[in-house]
Design an enzyme around this catalytic site. Sequence first.
Site, PDB file in Angstrom:
ATOM      1  N   ASP A 289       8.827  -5.763  -2.515  1.00  0.00           N
ATOM      2  CA  ASP A 289       7.535  -6.463  -2.550  1.00  0.00           C
ATOM      3  C   ASP A 289       7.574  -7.434  -3.737  1.00  0.00           C
ATOM      4  O   ASP A 289       8.066  -7.092  -4.815  1.00  0.00           O
ATOM      5  CB  ASP A 289       6.385  -5.463  -2.707  1.00  0.00           C
TER       6      ASP A 289
ATOM      7  N   GLU B 215       0.818  -1.231   0.000  1.00  0.00           N
ATOM      8  CA  GLU B 215       0.000   0.000   0.000  1.00  0.00           C
ATOM      9  C   GLU B 215       0.840   1.265   0.000  1.00  0.00           C
ATOM     10  O   GLU B 215       0.366   2.346  -0.327  1.00  0.00           O
ATOM     11  CB  GLU B 215      -0.915   0.080   1.233  1.00  0.00           C
TER      12      GLU B 215
ATOM     13  N   ASP C 115      11.166 -11.582  -4.420  1.00  0.00           N
ATOM     14  CA  ASP C 115      10.862 -12.284  -3.182  1.00  0.00           C
ATOM     15  C   ASP C 115      11.833 -11.768  -2.114  1.00  0.00           C
ATOM     16  O   ASP C 115      13.047 -11.759  -2.335  1.00  0.00           O
ATOM     17  CB  ASP C 115      11.040 -13.788  -3.394  1.00  0.00           C
ATOM     18  N   ALA C 116      11.297 -11.349  -0.971  1.00  0.00           N
ATOM     19  CA  ALA C 116      12.133 -10.693   0.038  1.00  0.00           C
ATOM     20  C   ALA C 116      13.229 -11.616   0.549  1.00  0.00           C
ATOM     21  O   ALA C 116      14.320 -11.155   0.890  1.00  0.00           O
ATOM     22  CB  ALA C 116      11.264 -10.222   1.198  1.00  0.00           C
TER      23      ALA C 116
ATOM     24  N   ASP D 114       6.220  -6.251   6.638  1.00  0.00           N
ATOM     25  CA  ASP D 114       4.801  -5.938   6.432  1.00  0.00           C
ATOM     26  C   ASP D 114       4.289  -6.816   5.290  1.00  0.00           C
ATOM     27  O   ASP D 114       3.720  -6.324   4.319  1.00  0.00           O
ATOM     28  CB  ASP D 114       4.680  -4.445   6.085  1.00  0.00           C
TER      29      ASP D 114
ATOM     30  N   THR E 196       2.183 -10.238   3.668  1.00  0.00           N
ATOM     31  CA  THR E 196       0.916 -10.929   3.909  1.00  0.00           C
ATOM     32  C   THR E 196       1.157 -12.070   4.900  1.00  0.00           C
ATOM     33  O   THR E 196       2.291 -12.461   5.164  1.00  0.00           O
ATOM     34  CB  THR E 196       0.359 -11.487   2.585  1.00  0.00           C
ATOM     35  N   ASP E 197       0.070 -12.610   5.418  1.00  0.00           N
ATOM     36  CA  ASP E 197       0.163 -13.699   6.395  1.00  0.00           C
ATOM     37  C   ASP E 197       0.738 -14.962   5.743  1.00  0.00           C
ATOM     38  O   ASP E 197       0.670 -15.124   4.523  1.00  0.00           O
ATOM     39  CB  ASP E 197      -1.248 -14.024   6.935  1.00  0.00           C
TER      40      ASP E 197
END
Length: 301
Positions: A107, A87, A139-140, A158, A160-161
């Site tokens: 991200d 976001e 990919d982090a 931060d 996603t789950d």
Amino acid sequence: MWHKLFFDSVATGFGYFYSINKEVASVQTPFQHAEIFELEFFGRSLVLDGKIQSTEKDEFIYHEALVHPAMLSHPFPQTVLVIGGGEGATLREVLRHESVKQVVMVDIDEQVVNLCREHLGIMHQGSFDDSRVQLVFDDARKFLERSRDNEYDVIIMDSTDPLEEGPAYLLFTVEFYSIVARKLSDQGVMVVQSNSAAVVETDCFTALNRTLREVFPHVVAYSAFIPAFGLDWGFNMASRYPLINELESTEVMNRMKRIKGDLRYLDEVTFNRMFALPKDTRELLAREDRIIRDSQPLYVR
Ligand code: SAM
């Protein structure tokens, strides 16, 4: 009047309905299903794989709670890595710290970030265009493995789950946090959004806390009530040095002056509330013995 409804599950047999005024956008990306809704009560909102991520009405609570305790735990944060954060609201809060010289946001999903850039200006408020920001689509975990050791003062997770079919579950394991520890500078601090901290569903929150304790000597779990999630939401923060909750309150107040502009959620009183977990949650944290591993990942529903 009832509009079209959207259901987000919290635990098996429990969840919340949201009334949708307008479907703004919907995209199936290679990584996830992304939707932007205009919700009747919560306003403009991002939903990924059927789970509410952020809403116009209350995202300030989540983002202030995620970002500032970690930033203030560091004596002078200059280099920051944001993992996920599509976001742009996490960026927005990081950029309020004038000591920051560079923020890398990685991200995995360029399409989600572009969707947010276009439709969620109310959240990112132009942060993507700040000259201190470097955007990376990767990919982090892969990104971090390749980056230099001791590179970041603060790493903010931060993502996603950890959904079973989702892109993030390998960001919640002891092997990953060992990489994070290597990439932090000496006084570095990391924080991870840790799913529900409400007693109905604390599986992820407590296991993450126990997992981080394998890697860092200082770990603290805290929570904030997020109305759109209908739950106390958990965060875990970790470092080699004492964290903000272990500092004198005069020092906390002094450090809060570092933040530019007015906060809507956080002040000294809210700080104390976030770190004061209820008895049953503290007991669950104390009893937790699971360590999340690559070979035995943890999934949330
Ligand atoms: N506020 C949120 C919540 O409710 O948990 C999370 C915000 S943000 C939208 C999550 C971002 O994490 C998404 O944009 C997604 O693409 C990103 N993400 C998921 N897995 C990732 C990975 N392995 N590497 C980098 N980014 C990832």
